[in-house]
Design an enzyme around this catalytic site. Structure first.
Site, short mmCIF file in Angstrom:
data_model
loop_
_atom_site.label_atom_id
_atom_site.label_comp_id
_atom_site.label_asym_id
_atom_site.label_seq_id
_atom_site.Cartn_x
_atom_site.Cartn_y
_atom_site.Cartn_z
N ASP A 1 -1.95 8.27 -2.63
CA ASP A 1 -1.15 8.68 -3.80
C ASP A 1 -1.65 8.10 -5.11
OD1 ASP A 1 -0.27 5.96 -3.23
OD2 ASP A 1 1.31 6.36 -4.69
N ASP B 1 -9.82 -1.61 0.82
CA ASP B 1 -10.37 -1.93 -0.50
C ASP B 1 -10.79 -3.40 -0.52
OD1 ASP B 1 -10.98 -2.20 -3.15
OD2 ASP B 1 -9.01 -1.67 -3.91
N ASP C 1 -6.00 4.37 5.96
CA ASP C 1 -6.50 5.38 5.04
C ASP C 1 -7.69 4.83 4.25
OD1 ASP C 1 -4.87 3.52 3.79
OD2 ASP C 1 -3.91 4.96 2.44
#
Ligand code: 5GP
Length: 183
Positions: free
Chosen positions: A163, A106, A103
């Site tokens: 989320d 980072d 997803d």
């Protein structure tokens, strides 16, 4: 909806579902071309990738296999610090073409760990497809994601599988908050 609240925090729109779908279709076309007459194994990283993985795979036409893994981190000893563990990694990756679907990347630490584990099985190739890439990833990644949906700034995003405090994964669009610290 340009602004929403999740658990009392305000988020503003960053990427609409339409934009995500268009980009996803283009990535799928590229993968179809790159993997023509091969049979790659797609490995989605749960939980965050579940919507992107489903939308991407609906657009893929090459013959392929699909699996999911989950990475958890827990506190190890003082010397090892945070230890990560993978659940559900398929054991048949030797000589296979593997595509890891994320997803968001980072710092790249999670991805590095996943790639190290996958390489132990000596697959014939490993590439990474991530919907979102943050600039921080540049510091640690061992393999550049081959397929990137969108490069975004150093901000916390939610929606489309991602989320905030367990909430917001079901949102169709992706929202950002500059005030939430990235976990
Ligand atoms: P990394 O190991 O690359 O620093 O972090 C990867 C994981 O951190 C992602 O799979 C995701 O779970 C979480 N993460 C990093 N940035 C964000 C963000 O902006 N929003 C959300 N919801 N999760 C993030």
């Amino acid at each position: 909806m340009n602004k929403i609240q999740i658990a009392g925090k305000e988020f503003e729109i960053l990427l609409e579902n339409d934009q995500i779908s268009k980009r996803t279709r283009l990535i799928a076309i590229q993968i179809d071309v790159d993997y023509e007459s091969r049979c790659p194994v797609f490995i989605g990283v749960l939980d965050g990738s579940f919507i992107f993985m489903a939308d991407l795979l609906k657009e893929i036409h090459v013959s392929c296999e699909i699996g999911f893994i989950k990475v958890s981190s827990y506190s190890g000893t003082e010397s090892t610090g945070k230890v990560k563990k993978i659940f559900g990694l398929p054991e048949y990756l030797h000589n296979r073409d593997v595509i890891v679907v994320e997803d968001i990347v980072d710092t790249g630490l999670t991805l590095n760990y996943i790639l190290t584990e996958i390489h132990k099985q000596k697959p014939s190739s490993v590439t990474v497809c991530t919907l979102l890439l943050k600039p921080g990833a540049l510091k640690t990644r061992i393999e550049e994601p081959e397929y990137v949906g969108f490069e975004i700034g150093n901000e916390f995003v939610v929606g489309y599988g991602l989320d905030y405090d367990g909430l917001g994964r079901n949102l169709k669009d992706i929202y950002r908050s500059k005030t939430v610290a990235v976990p």
